[in-house]
Scaffold this motif. Structure first.
Motif, PDB file in Angstrom:
ATOM      1  N   THR A 605       0.856  -1.189   0.000  1.00  0.00           N
ATOM      2  CA  THR A 605       0.000   0.000   0.000  1.00  0.00           C
ATOM      3  C   THR A 605       0.884   1.228   0.000  1.00  0.00           C
ATOM      4  OG1 THR A 605      -1.738  -1.161   1.211  1.00  0.00           O
ATOM      5  CG2 THR A 605      -1.816   1.239   1.192  1.00  0.00           C
ATOM      6  N   LEU A 606       0.635   2.148  -0.963  1.00  0.00           N
ATOM      7  CA  LEU A 606       1.452   3.343  -1.110  1.00  0.00           C
ATOM      8  C   LEU A 606       0.671   4.561  -0.635  1.00  0.00           C
ATOM      9  CD1 LEU A 606       2.990   2.648  -4.631  1.00  0.00           C
ATOM     10  CD2 LEU A 606       3.976   2.132  -2.404  1.00  0.00           C
ATOM     11  N   ASN A 607       1.418   5.574  -0.273  1.00  0.00           N
ATOM     12  CA  ASN A 607       0.817   6.840   0.108  1.00  0.00           C
ATOM     13  C   ASN A 607       0.895   7.808  -1.066  1.00  0.00           C
ATOM     14  OD1 ASN A 607       0.404   5.898   2.695  1.00  0.00           O
ATOM     15  ND2 ASN A 607       2.425   6.589   3.367  1.00  0.00           N
ATOM     16  N   ALA A 608      -0.081   8.636  -1.152  1.00  0.00           N
ATOM     17  CA  ALA A 608      -0.070   9.638  -2.201  1.00  0.00           C
ATOM     18  C   ALA A 608       1.056  10.624  -1.958  1.00  0.00           C
ATOM     19  CB  ALA A 608      -1.413  10.346  -2.282  1.00  0.00           C
ATOM     20  N   GLY A 609       1.615  11.150  -3.062  1.00  0.00           N
ATOM     21  CA  GLY A 609       2.703  12.095  -2.968  1.00  0.00           C
ATOM     22  C   GLY A 609       4.008  11.470  -3.379  1.00  0.00           C
ATOM     23  N   LEU A 610       5.102  12.147  -3.034  1.00  0.00           N
ATOM     24  CA  LEU A 610       6.430  11.635  -3.341  1.00  0.00           C
ATOM     25  C   LEU A 610       6.787  10.546  -2.345  1.00  0.00           C
ATOM     26  CD1 LEU A 610       8.331  14.956  -4.138  1.00  0.00           C
ATOM     27  CD2 LEU A 610       7.364  13.323  -5.755  1.00  0.00           C
ATOM     28  N   GLY A 611       7.229   9.411  -2.829  1.00  0.00           N
ATOM     29  CA  GLY A 611       7.551   8.298  -1.959  1.00  0.00           C
ATOM     30  C   GLY A 611       8.518   7.344  -2.624  1.00  0.00           C
ATOM     31  N   LYS A 612       8.592   6.144  -2.033  1.00  0.00           N
ATOM     32  CA  LYS A 612       9.510   5.122  -2.533  1.00  0.00           C
ATOM     33  C   LYS A 612       8.762   3.813  -2.657  1.00  0.00           C
ATOM     34  CE  LYS A 612      13.584   7.181  -0.394  1.00  0.00           C
ATOM     35  NZ  LYS A 612      14.694   6.970   0.572  1.00  0.00           N
ATOM     36  N   LEU A 613       9.008   3.137  -3.766  1.00  0.00           N
ATOM     37  CA  LEU A 613       8.490   1.791  -3.990  1.00  0.00           C
ATOM     38  C   LEU A 613       9.642   0.834  -3.728  1.00  0.00           C
ATOM     39  CD1 LEU A 613       6.456  -0.307  -5.044  1.00  0.00           C
ATOM     40  CD2 LEU A 613       7.241   0.207  -7.359  1.00  0.00           C
ATOM     41  N   ILE A 614       9.489  -0.051  -2.726  1.00  0.00           N
ATOM     42  CA  ILE A 614      10.549  -0.992  -2.338  1.00  0.00           C
ATOM     43  C   ILE A 614      10.158  -2.364  -2.857  1.00  0.00           C
ATOM     44  CG2 ILE A 614      11.842  -1.996  -0.422  1.00  0.00           C
ATOM     45  CD1 ILE A 614      11.210   0.472   1.178  1.00  0.00           C
ATOM     46  N   LEU A 615      11.013  -2.934  -3.720  1.00  0.00           N
ATOM     47  CA  LEU A 615      10.772  -4.235  -4.332  1.00  0.00           C
ATOM     48  C   LEU A 615      11.808  -5.222  -3.824  1.00  0.00           C
ATOM     49  CD1 LEU A 615      10.116  -3.162  -8.042  1.00  0.00           C
ATOM     50  CD2 LEU A 615       8.425  -3.627  -6.266  1.00  0.00           C
ATOM     51  N   GLY A 616      11.355  -6.449  -3.574  1.00  0.00           N
ATOM     52  CA  GLY A 616      12.255  -7.535  -3.224  1.00  0.00           C
ATOM     53  C   GLY A 616      12.447  -8.456  -4.408  1.00  0.00           C
ATOM     54  N   ILE A 617      13.693  -8.791  -4.712  1.00  0.00           N
ATOM     55  CA  ILE A 617      14.023  -9.722  -5.813  1.00  0.00           C
ATOM     56  C   ILE A 617      14.623 -10.948  -5.147  1.00  0.00           C
ATOM     57  CG2 ILE A 617      15.329 -10.047  -7.935  1.00  0.00           C
ATOM     58  CD1 ILE A 617      15.336  -7.000  -8.236  1.00  0.00           C
ATOM     59  N   ARG A 618      13.844 -12.027  -5.047  1.00  0.00           N
ATOM     60  CA  ARG A 618      14.257 -13.234  -4.342  1.00  0.00           C
ATOM     61  C   ARG A 618      14.732 -14.289  -5.319  1.00  0.00           C
ATOM     62  NH1 ARG A 618       9.942 -14.106  -1.592  1.00  0.00           N
ATOM     63  NH2 ARG A 618       8.991 -15.662  -2.970  1.00  0.00           N
ATOM     64  N   ASN A 619      15.894 -14.868  -5.000  1.00  0.00           N
ATOM     65  CA  ASN A 619      16.483 -15.927  -5.811  1.00  0.00           C
ATOM     66  C   ASN A 619      16.109 -17.265  -5.207  1.00  0.00           C
ATOM     67  OD1 ASN A 619      18.036 -17.651  -7.335  1.00  0.00           O
ATOM     68  ND2 ASN A 619      20.008 -16.977  -6.493  1.00  0.00           N
ATOM     69  N   ASN A 620      15.270 -18.024  -5.902  1.00  0.00           N
ATOM     70  CA  ASN A 620      14.864 -19.337  -5.413  1.00  0.00           C
ATOM     71  C   ASN A 620      15.849 -20.427  -5.791  1.00  0.00           C
ATOM     72  OD1 ASN A 620      12.493 -18.369  -4.245  1.00  0.00           O
ATOM     73  ND2 ASN A 620      11.384 -18.477  -6.184  1.00  0.00           N
ATOM     74  N   GLU A 621      16.860 -20.098  -6.585  1.00  0.00           N
ATOM     75  CA  GLU A 621      17.867 -21.070  -6.987  1.00  0.00           C
ATOM     76  C   GLU A 621      18.837 -21.346  -5.847  1.00  0.00           C
ATOM     77  OE1 GLU A 621      18.942 -23.004  -9.249  1.00  0.00           O
ATOM     78  OE2 GLU A 621      17.976 -22.577 -11.137  1.00  0.00           O
ATOM     79  N   PRO A 622      19.367 -22.576  -5.749  1.00  0.00           N
ATOM     80  CA  PRO A 622      20.422 -22.856  -4.775  1.00  0.00           C
ATOM     81  C   PRO A 622      21.790 -22.381  -5.231  1.00  0.00           C
ATOM     82  CG  PRO A 622      19.877 -24.857  -5.960  1.00  0.00           C
ATOM     83  CD  PRO A 622      18.913 -23.815  -6.456  1.00  0.00           C
ATOM     84  N   VAL A 623      21.836 -21.725  -6.397  1.00  0.00           N
ATOM     85  CA  VAL A 623      23.090 -21.173  -6.906  1.00  0.00           C
ATOM     86  C   VAL A 623      22.883 -19.689  -7.130  1.00  0.00           C
ATOM     87  CG1 VAL A 623      23.824 -23.335  -7.951  1.00  0.00           C
ATOM     88  CG2 VAL A 623      22.425 -21.767  -9.276  1.00  0.00           C
ATOM     89  N   PRO A 624      23.944 -18.874  -7.131  1.00  0.00           N
ATOM     90  CA  PRO A 624      23.784 -17.438  -7.324  1.00  0.00           C
ATOM     91  C   PRO A 624      23.281 -17.089  -8.725  1.00  0.00           C
ATOM     92  CG  PRO A 624      25.915 -17.958  -6.359  1.00  0.00           C
ATOM     93  CD  PRO A 624      25.337 -19.254  -6.813  1.00  0.00           C
ATOM     94  N   LEU A 625      22.579 -15.939  -8.801  1.00  0.00           N
ATOM     95  CA  LEU A 625      22.173 -15.350 -10.070  1.00  0.00           C
ATOM     96  C   LEU A 625      23.056 -14.136 -10.332  1.00  0.00           C
ATOM     97  CD1 LEU A 625      18.264 -15.477  -9.783  1.00  0.00           C
ATOM     98  CD2 LEU A 625      19.792 -17.175 -10.786  1.00  0.00           C
ATOM     99  N   TYR A 626      23.481 -13.980 -11.601  1.00  0.00           N
ATOM    100  CA  TYR A 626      24.396 -12.905 -11.960  1.00  0.00           C
ATOM    101  C   TYR A 626      23.769 -12.029 -13.040  1.00  0.00           C
ATOM    102  CZ  TYR A 626      27.748 -15.977  -9.611  1.00  0.00           C
ATOM    103  OH  TYR A 626      28.385 -16.770  -8.695  1.00  0.00           O
ATOM    104  N   ASN A 627      24.301 -10.776 -13.138  1.00  0.00           N
ATOM    105  CA  ASN A 627      23.954  -9.847 -14.221  1.00  0.00           C
ATOM    106  C   ASN A 627      22.435  -9.732 -14.377  1.00  0.00           C
ATOM    107  OD1 ASN A 627      26.752  -9.578 -14.764  1.00  0.00           O
ATOM    108  ND2 ASN A 627      26.694 -11.424 -16.054  1.00  0.00           N
ATOM    109  N   LEU A 628      21.753  -9.402 -13.303  1.00  0.00           N
ATOM    110  CA  LEU A 628      20.311  -9.264 -13.349  1.00  0.00           C
ATOM    111  C   LEU A 628      19.938  -7.885 -13.891  1.00  0.00           C
ATOM    112  CD1 LEU A 628      21.088 -10.962 -10.535  1.00  0.00           C
ATOM    113  CD2 LEU A 628      18.604 -11.126 -10.433  1.00  0.00           C
ATOM    114  N   THR A 629      18.897  -7.839 -14.738  1.00  0.00           N
ATOM    115  CA  THR A 629      18.365  -6.596 -15.288  1.00  0.00           C
ATOM    116  C   THR A 629      16.859  -6.590 -15.097  1.00  0.00           C
ATOM    117  OG1 THR A 629      20.136  -6.481 -16.944  1.00  0.00           O
ATOM    118  CG2 THR A 629      18.157  -5.138 -17.322  1.00  0.00           C
ATOM    119  N   LEU A 630      16.338  -5.548 -14.411  1.00  0.00           N
ATOM    120  CA  LEU A 630      14.911  -5.405 -14.169  1.00  0.00           C
ATOM    121  C   LEU A 630      14.407  -4.240 -15.022  1.00  0.00           C
ATOM    122  CD1 LEU A 630      12.335  -6.180 -12.617  1.00  0.00           C
ATOM    123  CD2 LEU A 630      13.028  -4.547 -10.848  1.00  0.00           C
ATOM    124  N   ILE A 631      13.451  -4.546 -15.927  1.00  0.00           N
ATOM    125  CA  ILE A 631      12.895  -3.542 -16.829  1.00  0.00           C
ATOM    126  C   ILE A 631      11.412  -3.416 -16.531  1.00  0.00           C
ATOM    127  CG2 ILE A 631      12.483  -2.905 -19.227  1.00  0.00           C
ATOM    128  CD1 ILE A 631      14.931  -4.576 -19.967  1.00  0.00           C
TER     129      ILE A 631
END
Length: 875
Positions: A605-631
């Motif tokens: 839930t966001l508030n009206a006005g200037l704010g911040k959207l906080i996103l979590g990027i969870r890796n379900n793999e048992p190995v690391p993920l590299y060079n991630l790009t979020l568009i």
């Protein structure tokens, strides 16, 4: 001549009068002297003494004295003074004062004499008085009849002590059914002796032995005691009453007698009221301690208590069978410890005993009983385990484990092989000196195995002792031994049948099934399907007979793997020969996550006005993920400045938190965005697409719908009221609502500058009013600051301006509206004259100025008048 003769006659008369007066005075003096030398008579009518209660103490002496004189005495003192023959005694009071004594009056004088009894001596009663009086019939009053005087009376003092007899018994109870010897103590607690003391004792509820007791004591001095021994036999369990009477003669020759009654309870005592019971009613096999409790429920103390253990079943006594204690008080108990040995196979045990004790009166009583115990028996306290039950033909070795399952230590354990079932054993008997509870002992037995395969049975007998010298028993059993072919020498298997995704390790067990050691053992992975082995060769070395070694193989299992197959070759040496075994291991892969990576909002839930959207990027793999790009492909309901973010790495199973600055208009009720997440990992590359929807929380909105100014024409010195109307047009309540007024110069706040309204609900109205006082003409405005907090505690601030113009009292004006919803208005002013400024600081300055001028004028006039007056005096 006549004058001279007259003078002589007068002198003669005067001389005659003086002589007469002198004679009268001499007669009075002689009378006084006679009165002082003739003491008034006193007679002692009675003397009564009360001795002290103790031989040394305070005794009371009471004298009855009669005054037999003819005149009255006043200020009379009586003092009793013992003579030197009495010794060291103290008499109090020192003297007794009586202010007036009449003729034939009897007086009672009481003195306290502190000293030792008896007292038999002389004393003087000294009497001193201040003067004598007599009653005059002529004047009807008392007149002086004599001066002070004194006298002394000698009297004997005889005070003898009196006996006080106290009789006590040495115990307060009797035992029914037996003769009870008791001691009566006769004590003289008085101040004088008793002579020829006759004592008689009678009993009610019992009879005395011998019947009726009487005795005579020649004398009993103060503080002395005399014991009397009697035997009392109660006739029932009711209480017994002893009546003791005595009579005798005191030191003064008087007769004295008295009696004392003693009540004694009768108690019933028996061996049945002594309970004997086991404190640890359950014993463990082997050596131990039996704790026996003995409780005395009798009402008296028992002496020389003896418990004799006469017989036992199910256990063996290790100590003395007779236990003695000196005494057990009434209601008391003792704990006795008896060392015993319990056979391992026993389940119950019992002990018979004989109890005897001595009563306080010397009688001996006895009884018998038994104790029953439970035993934690063990059917097979010893067992033999064959650790390498499989051997190959030829010379080898059997490893046996002897286990003690009992809860006690076993001694002198012997393992004897009765038969070998076709095998040739290197020994037939093995001894174990001591085996603790739960302990194990390992025995290596050399064996020669024939070439034939199959099963051979070895039979044995175990002998053991419960103590180093107490035999416990024996146990028989058999051990099956498998003889296998050389092809079944090694067994290889994974410890876990499944493996996870990512960097994993798999333990592999390599077991030697032979009775001899394997040397130079190596494990090599030749190939693997579904995983990447990180190490392929393992040097194990030696594996003992019937032993196992374990190697841990590291693997990297990708997300796409469904199963893993490991092909291996096992190399080992038997003696001087080297052999190989090929095989494969099949492993399952635990289910992988359905989505490799997930993008989700932390603040849904966001508030009206200037704010911040906080996103979590969870890796379900048992190995690391590299060079991630979020568009971000599309954004609705808000504005963001950057639509593409790059992330170097997200660890295995980890989460990366991304902060996206955003602007959300208050008109938005929800926002949404679609995204594409691209990444690479050890198993390749991939991407995830998705959409995120979030709600927007509304905020309170405070508006000023209008204002009112009264009076509509503002003039200097007249209060002006300004009212504001506030409305919350937002969807939620505004909290901590406060209105602050900022006035222009020339206006003074009358009602205060700040008003706190608290909370204002959604779509609610509220009015607030301020009062100001114009102190000079002005053309300006009043600023109002409205502050409030939203549901998140965020502070909001609004500024509102209300114009105001103030005229003087002679102002000509045109077109001045009294209210305006826009907050702005215009007026034209032609002239301004400030003729009245009431209650302002400018009016105060004016008054002060006028006062100063008046004072100066008055001072000048006064100085002038004085100067003129001074000039007139000069002429």
């Amino acid at each position: 001549m006549n004058p001279l003769s007259k003078t002589s006659v007068s002198e003669v008369k005067l001389t005659t009068i003086m002589v007469a007066v002198s004679l009268l005075a001499l007669v009075g003096f002689l009378k006084v002297t006679y009165a002082q030398n003739t003491p008034p008579p006193f007679v002692i009518l009675n003397e009564q003494a009360t001795p002290s209660l103790t031989p040394v103490g305070v005794s009371k002496l009471t004298l009855t004295v009669e005054y037999t004189g003819g005149y009255y005495l006043y200020d009379v003192y009586f003092q009793l003074q013992p003579t030197l023959s009495c010794g060291n005694y103290t008499v109090s009071p020192g003297s007794i004062f009586i202010d007036w004594i009449s003729p034939q009056q009897e007086l009672t004088l009481t003195y306290l004499i502190n000293g030792s009894l008896p007292i038999n001596c002389q004393a003087n009663l000294n009497v001193n008085w201040g003067g004598e009086s007599k009653y005059s019939q002529l004047t009807s009053s008392y007149v002086n009849a004599g001066g002070s005087g004194s006298t002394s009376i000698t009297l004997p003092i005889v005070i003898y002590g009196e006996p006080n007899i106290d009789i006590n018994v040495n115990q307060g109870y009797l035992i029914y059914g037996s003769i009870n010897p008791i001691t009566l103590t006769v004590t003289n607690n008085g101040s004088g002796p008793i002579y020829n003391m006759a004592i008689s004792i009678q009993a009610n509820g019992a009879y005395l032995s011998p019947s009726g007791v009487s005795t005579v004591i020649n004398y009993l001095n103060p503080g002395e005691s005399l014991p009397l021994m009697i035997n009392v036999v109660p006739t029932s369990t009711a209480s017994v009453t002893l009546t003791i009477t005595y009579s005798g003669i005191t030191q003064s020759g008087d007769s004295v007698s008295g009696s004392s009654t003693i009540s004694m309870s009768t108690l019933s005592v028996s061996a049945s009221q002594v309970t004997v019971y086991p404190l640890n009613s359950t014993l463990s096999p082997g050596p131990g301690i039996l704790e026996i409790g003995v409780r005395n429920l009798n009402p008296v103390t028992l002496y020389n208590v003896t418990i004799q253990l006469v017989s036992t079943q199910g256990l063996i006594l290790r100590g003395n069978s007779t236990i003695m204690v000196s005494s057990i008080p009434s209601g008391g108990y003792l704990t006795l410890t008896v060392p015993v040995v319990v056979p391992l196979s026993a389940t119950t045990a019992s002990i018979s005993y004989v109890l005897s004790f001595q009563l306080p009166n010397g009688y001996v009583s006895s009884g018998e009983g038994s104790l029953t115990l439970s035993i934690y028996g063990v059917a097979n306290p010893l067992s033999v385990l064959l650790l390498n039950s499989t051997i190959s033909p030829g010379l080898g070795e059997l490893t046996l484990r002897v286990l003690n399952s009992a809860s006690v230590t076993l001694y002198n354990v012997s393992l004897v092989f009765n038969s070998a079932g076709g095998l040739s054993l290197g020994g037939s008997e093995y001894n174990i000196p001591e085996l603790p509870p739960g302990g194990s002992y390992y025995i290596s037995v050399p064996v020669m195995t024939p070439s034939t395969t199959g099963t051979a049975t070895i039979s044995y007998t175990l002998y053991y002792y419960l103590t180093p010298s107490t035999y416990g028993g024996s146990i028989t059993g058999s051990l099956p031994v498998n003889v296998i072919s050389p092809q079944s020498i090694l067994t290889v298997y994974p410890l876990n049948s499944t493996i996870g995704i990512g960097n994993e390790t798999i333990p592999i067990v390599i077991r030697n099934n032979l009775g001899s050691s394997l040397s130079n053992v190596t494990f090599t992975i030749t190939s693997a399907q579904g995983a990447y082995p990180l190490v392929t060769s393992f040097n194990i070395g030696e594996i003992q007979p019937y032993s196992a070694r374990m190697v841990t193989v590291p693997l990297m299992v990708p997300l796409s793997a469904g199963s893993v197959v490991i092909n291996y070759v096992l190399t080992y040496g038997v003696g001087k020969y080297v052999s190989n075994v090929n095989g494969e291991l099949n492993l399952g892969v635990s289910s992988a996550p359905s989505v490799i990576a997930v993008v989700y909002p932390l603040n849904s839930t966001l508030n009206a006005g200037l704010g911040k959207l906080i996103l979590g990027i969870r890796n379900n793999e048992p190995v690391p993920l590299y060079n991630l790009t979020l568009i971000f492909n599309s954004v609705n309901g808000m504005s963001i400045t950057n639509t593409e973010y790059h992330i170097n790495e997200v660890g295995a199973g980890g989460t990366y938190y991304l902060t996206v600055p955003a602007a959300i208009p208050s008109s938005s009720s929800s926002v949404s965005l679609s995204y594409t997440l691209m990444y690479s990992y050890a198993g390749g590359e991939g991407n995830v697409e998705g959409q995120i929807t979030m709600s927007v929380a509304g905020l309170p909105q405070i508006l000023i719908t209008g204002y009112t100014i009264a009076p509509t024409v503002a003039t200097v010195g007249t209060d002006v009221s300004i009212s504001l109307t506030l409305v919350n047009s937002g969807p939620v309540t505004a909290n901590n609502l406060n209105v602050t007024m900022l006035t222009s110069p020339g206006l003074e706040a009358i009602s205060g500058r700040s008003i706190y309204l608290g909370s204002l609900g959604s779509q609610s109205l509220s009015n607030v009013a301020f009062t100001v006082l114009p102190v000079r003409p002005l053309n300006g405005s009043i600023i109002f600051i409205i502050t409030f907090t939203d549901q998140y505690g965020q502070l909001h601030r609004i500024y509102y301006s209300v114009p105001i113009r103030v005229f003087g009292n002679s102002t000509r004006f045109a077109g001045f509206p009294g209210s305006n919803s826009s907050g702005r208005f215009f007026t034209r002013v032609f002239t301004t004259t400030a003729s009245r400024v009431s209650g302002s600081r400018y009016g105060l300055v004016t008054y002060i100025t006028i006062a100063v001028v008046v004072i100066i004028v008055v001072a000048v006039v006064v100085l002038a008048l004085r100067r003129r007056g001074g000039g007139s005096e000069g002429h």
